[in-house]
Motif scaffolding. Sequence first.
Motif, PDB file in Angstrom:
ATOM      1  N   ASP A   1       8.529  57.559  25.090  1.00 11.45           N
ATOM      2  CA  ASP A   1       8.938  58.277  24.140  1.00 11.45           C
ATOM      3  C   ASP A   1      10.272  58.806  24.311  1.00 11.45           C
ATOM      4  OD1 ASP A   1       8.593  59.675  21.718  1.00 11.45           O
ATOM      5  OD2 ASP A   1       7.245  61.124  22.456  1.00 11.45           O
ATOM      6  N   TRP A   2      11.352  57.921  24.991  1.00 12.84           N
ATOM      7  CA  TRP A   2      12.587  58.360  25.177  1.00 12.84           C
ATOM      8  C   TRP A   2      13.246  57.648  23.904  1.00 12.84           C
ATOM      9  CZ3 TRP A   2      15.055  58.729  30.507  1.00 12.84           C
ATOM     10  CH2 TRP A   2      14.016  59.615  31.476  1.00 12.84           C
ATOM     11  N   TRP A   3      14.357  58.254  23.319  1.00  8.98           N
ATOM     12  CA  TRP A   3      15.001  57.890  22.230  1.00  8.98           C
ATOM     13  C   TRP A   3      16.721  57.805  22.298  1.00  8.98           C
ATOM     14  CZ3 TRP A   3      11.886  55.199  18.786  1.00  8.98           C
ATOM     15  CH2 TRP A   3      10.542  55.555  18.988  1.00  8.98           C
ATOM     16  N   LEU A   4      17.136  56.608  22.473  1.00 11.66           N
ATOM     17  CA  LEU A   4      18.615  56.533  22.887  1.00 11.66           C
ATOM     18  C   LEU A   4      19.348  56.389  21.597  1.00 11.66           C
ATOM     19  CD1 LEU A   4      21.245  56.716  24.640  1.00 11.66           C
ATOM     20  CD2 LEU A   4      20.670  54.414  25.288  1.00 11.66           C
ATOM     21  N   ARG A   5      20.077  57.080  21.049  1.00 11.92           N
ATOM     22  CA  ARG A   5      21.126  56.599  19.783  1.00 11.92           C
ATOM     23  C   ARG A   5      22.331  56.851  19.909  1.00 11.92           C
ATOM     24  NH1 ARG A   5      18.389  61.313  15.879  1.00 11.92           N
ATOM     25  NH2 ARG A   5      19.567  63.151  16.768  1.00 11.92           N
ATOM     26  N   ASN A   6      23.094  55.942  19.178  1.00 10.42           N
ATOM     27  CA  ASN A   6      24.668  56.142  18.889  1.00 10.42           C
ATOM     28  C   ASN A   6      24.685  56.688  17.632  1.00 10.42           C
ATOM     29  OD1 ASN A   6      27.295  55.686  18.116  1.00 10.42           O
ATOM     30  ND2 ASN A   6      27.347  55.195  20.237  1.00 10.42           N
ATOM     31  N   ARG A   7      24.967  58.316  17.303  1.00 10.96           N
ATOM     32  CA  ARG A   7      25.034  58.765  16.079  1.00 10.96           C
ATOM     33  C   ARG A   7      26.642  58.751  15.768  1.00 10.96           C
ATOM     34  NH1 ARG A   7      21.385  63.545  13.624  1.00 10.96           N
ATOM     35  NH2 ARG A   7      20.091  61.434  13.209  1.00 10.96           N
ATOM     36  N   ASN A   8      27.062  58.098  14.817  1.00 14.81           N
ATOM     37  CA  ASN A   8      28.295  58.668  14.310  1.00 14.81           C
ATOM     38  C   ASN A   8      29.152  58.415  15.395  1.00 14.81           C
ATOM     39  OD1 ASN A   8      27.484  58.768  11.579  1.00 14.81           O
ATOM     40  ND2 ASN A   8      27.648  60.870  11.437  1.00 14.81           N
ATOM     41  N   SER A   9      29.132  57.226  16.312  1.00 14.71           N
ATOM     42  CA  SER A   9      29.815  57.019  17.480  1.00 14.71           C
ATOM     43  C   SER A   9      29.608  58.004  18.846  1.00 14.71           C
ATOM     44  CB  SER A   9      31.350  56.831  17.040  1.00 14.71           C
ATOM     45  OG  SER A   9      31.730  56.154  16.013  1.00 14.71           O
ATOM     46  N   ALA A  10      28.839  58.964  18.863  1.00 17.94           N
ATOM     47  CA  ALA A  10      28.578  59.706  19.969  1.00 17.94           C
ATOM     48  C   ALA A  10      26.969  59.282  20.242  1.00 17.94           C
ATOM     49  CB  ALA A  10      28.679  61.247  19.553  1.00 17.94           C
ATOM     50  N   PHE A  11      26.784  59.026  21.816  1.00 18.36           N
ATOM     51  CA  PHE A  11      25.499  58.909  22.367  1.00 18.36           C
ATOM     52  C   PHE A  11      24.733  60.326  22.244  1.00 18.36           C
ATOM     53  CE2 PHE A  11      27.284  54.582  23.535  1.00 18.36           C
ATOM     54  CZ  PHE A  11      26.140  54.020  23.289  1.00 18.36           C
ATOM     55  N   GLU A  12      23.445  60.066  22.113  1.00 18.44           N
ATOM     56  CA  GLU A  12      22.282  61.119  22.274  1.00 18.44           C
ATOM     57  C   GLU A  12      21.266  60.676  23.034  1.00 18.44           C
ATOM     58  OE1 GLU A  12      21.752  62.571  18.388  1.00 18.44           O
ATOM     59  OE2 GLU A  12      23.932  63.681  18.132  1.00 18.44           O
ATOM     60  N   LEU A  13      20.431  61.294  23.969  1.00 13.83           N
ATOM     61  CA  LEU A  13      19.512  60.777  24.601  1.00 13.83           C
ATOM     62  C   LEU A  13      18.296  61.881  24.108  1.00 13.83           C
ATOM     63  CD1 LEU A  13      17.505  58.895  26.052  1.00 13.83           C
ATOM     64  CD2 LEU A  13      18.555  59.977  27.857  1.00 13.83           C
ATOM     65  N   LYS A  14      17.255  61.505  23.331  1.00 17.55           N
ATOM     66  CA  LYS A  14      15.843  62.340  23.291  1.00 17.55           C
ATOM     67  C   LYS A  14      14.775  62.061  24.166  1.00 17.55           C
ATOM     68  CE  LYS A  14      16.332  63.809  18.341  1.00 17.55           C
ATOM     69  NZ  LYS A  14      15.502  64.427  17.265  1.00 17.55           N
ATOM     70  N   ILE A  15      14.509  63.067  25.049  1.00 17.07           N
ATOM     71  CA  ILE A  15      13.407  62.900  26.296  1.00 17.07           C
ATOM     72  C   ILE A  15      12.219  63.762  25.634  1.00 17.07           C
ATOM     73  CG2 ILE A  15      12.878  63.191  28.428  1.00 17.07           C
ATOM     74  CD1 ILE A  15      15.880  62.435  29.118  1.00 17.07           C
TER      75      ILE A  15
END
Length: 202
Positions: free
Chosen positions: A46-60
């Motif tokens: 249930d960890w979600w690593l995304r690149n959103r509009n060119s910026a990385f974000e990790l939801k843990i």
Amino acid sequence: MIEVEKKFILQNGNEARLIKGASFIKEISIHDVYHDTADYALTRKDWWLRNRNSAFELKISLSIDPAVRRLSDQYEEITSENEIARRLKLPQGKNLLAALEKSGYMPFCSIVTTRKKYEREGYKIDIDEMDFGYALAEIELMVASASEAPSAAEKILAFAARMGLSSDPIRGKVVEYLSRYCPGHFAALQKAGVIFAGGTNT
Ligand code: V4E
């Protein structure tokens, strides 16, 4: 302040009733590219690593126990590339995308969302239309303390019911994308207890 939010499925024109008389705030475009390893090492916990509009974000996910997590659905959100590299045990100080590729991470889903933001009767409303033919509304209230969160959630559900929205559990956009286009990944997350058959509305 704490955000209390719930998601609802948009279908059969129920958006019109929700935004009737609402104040339109703005429209934004969001391009998300989600990354994971071939054996789904992140999303299976249930960890979600995304690149959103060119910026990385990790939801843990904040809970290890899926049953407890389903009740609270709290995620820590990390936006510093150094901190993301540290949590993923990647080499520090390098280009994060290059480090991810070198360690076996790859994109598994790309979604463009058109998000329209509104306010109505003190509620913040996001209307999300995804490029793969799926639409969700998110309704949010801000509260001063965690103890006020349950009553805020009840208020949101009552407001949504008044708007004719169903409070049946829904699938978030990524989970819906996986169910349509990546059945192997979807099945692995069901097996890991990250996705329940009925979905969620938090
Ligand atoms: C937390 C999560 C995922 C990451 C995407 O989160 P989400 O809130 O759906 O995206 P979005 O674009 O609205 O983020 P915001 O702009 O608000 O930051 S993908 C799946 N989950 C958890 C999850 C789950 N475990 N099971 C089900 C049925 N849905 C969602």
